[in-house]
Design an enzyme around this catalytic site. Structure first.
Site, PDB file in Angstrom:
ATOM      1  N   HIS A  48     -20.309 -14.082  -7.540  1.00  0.00           N
ATOM      2  CA  HIS A  48     -19.039 -14.263  -7.242  1.00  0.00           C
ATOM      3  C   HIS A  48     -18.560 -15.558  -7.573  1.00  0.00           C
ATOM      4  CE1 HIS A  48     -20.017 -10.775  -4.664  1.00  0.00           C
ATOM      5  NE2 HIS A  48     -18.705 -10.368  -5.222  1.00  0.00           N
TER       6      HIS A  48
ATOM      7  N   HIS B 190     -18.116  -7.973 -12.667  1.00  0.00           N
ATOM      8  CA  HIS B 190     -19.725  -7.774 -12.754  1.00  0.00           C
ATOM      9  C   HIS B 190     -20.247  -6.803 -13.659  1.00  0.00           C
ATOM     10  CE1 HIS B 190     -19.509 -10.010  -8.947  1.00  0.00           C
ATOM     11  NE2 HIS B 190     -18.872  -9.207  -8.130  1.00  0.00           N
TER      12      HIS B 190
END
Length: 329
Positions: free
Chosen positions: A215, A56
């Site tokens: 994700h 991320h």
């Protein structure tokens, strides 16, 4: 799928080593424990600790520094850090005023941060970030996910902690921030996890996914690709439906890229979102645009809206000096 890596199993550790090399003035990386901490700790201030799976970037490691996080624990790609990692990070930055954990609402993160908290014997509290509006409250057993709004929570709490706010006061602020911060994302492509080398899902050229997570998950709805103005109106409408009534009418807007969308498109989306937000009766007075809470190489973006008051606006404007976010220093 081509990647600039050595071995997939080494990507997280070697990336953190590179981060430490390029920002050695502000960061220290603990390789064995897999966490990043501030090089210079603020003695007697509440420590702010966060973390989650890697992939991320720059969240979370890129937000360690003055005016933001004191430490960040990094798991493998899209995998929560272990309780031992989290405990090691807490112990490394605790200076006597207690620790506040900022946790994204995912099962693994919540479980492991809770376990770590039980293993510590000093003052410690947790803020759970639940800004994603794409899943109804009763549509997921653990509630709304924590996504790009995590950056805003970490920045504003980090500024308050830097000013010497005590733990209980930070908790009250954090809970208010979570209630006033909501997000929704759209994906134009999937992402590719280095170890798999294939996309997590497939989209046709004329399709997009609404309500994606960070994700590589599928969205809540697959629809035909539309133009930026229409996408912005849809995202803003969904976000505003989940926000309380604004007393000031002022708002902070985060246009967050998922990793593969160029800035020219994100800036264009900022224009479209600005129009939609103003049409809804809010005044966007602060903006942040860029790739900040990513999903590896996914194309697309999310829109986050935080309702502002004078106190929160001042904390957003307060100096910050991290590898990925800095102003006023």
């Amino acid at each position: 799928m081509k990647k600039l890596i050595n071995r997939p199993e080494d990507i997280v550790a070697e990336s953190l080593e590179g981060l430490a090399i390029s920002h050695s003035d502000i960061l220290v990386v603990q390789p064995g424990a897999r966490f990043v901490r501030r090089r210079t700790l603020g003695r007697g201030k509440v420590a702010l600790v966060s973390g989650g799976g890697s992939g991320h970037d720059p969240l979370h490691a890129g937000f360690v520094g003055k005016g933001m996080l004191d430490a960040a624990c990094m798991g493998e790609i899209f995998t929560s850090p272990t309780p031992d990692q989290i405990v090691a990070a807490i112990n490394a930055v605790e200076t006597g005023a207690g620790t506040l954990l900022v946790v994204k609402n995912y099962d693994g993160d919540v479980m492991n941060f809770d376990m770590a908290a039980e293993m510590c014997d000093h003052a410690l509290r947790s803020i759970l970030v639940t800004d994603d509006v794409s899943i109804p409250i009763d549509g997921r057993s653990t509630g709304a996910r924590g996504v790009a709004g995590t950056l805003i929570v970490e920045k504003i709490l980090g500024a308050a902690a830097e000013m010497g706010w005590p733990l209980d006061r930070l908790m009250i602020l954090g809970e208010r921030l979570v209630a006033q911060t909501k997000s929704m994302g759209v994906a134009l492509t999937s992402c590719t996890v280095p170890a798999n080398r294939t996309p997590t899902f497939e989209l046709n050229d004329d399709e997009m996914e609404l309500g994606v997570g960070i994700h590589g998950e599928r969205g809540q709805t697959r629809v035909k690709l539309d133009n930026a103005d229409a996408i912005a109106r849809h995202l803003v409408s969904k976000v505003l439906q989940c926000l309380p009534v604004s007393e000031s009418g002022d708002a902070l807007i985060l246009i967050n890229g998922f990793g593969a969308t160029p800035l020219i498109e994100l800036n264009l989306m900022a224009r479209s979102v600005d129009q939609a937000v103003r049409h809804a009766g809010l005044r966007p007075v602060r903006y942040l645009v860029g790739n900040y809470v990513t999903a590896l190489d996914m194309a697309g973006c999310s829109v986050t809206i935080t309702l502002l008051d004078a106190e929160i606006e001042a904390l957003w404007d307060a100096p910050v000096h991290t590898s990925a976010l800095r102003w006023g220093c």
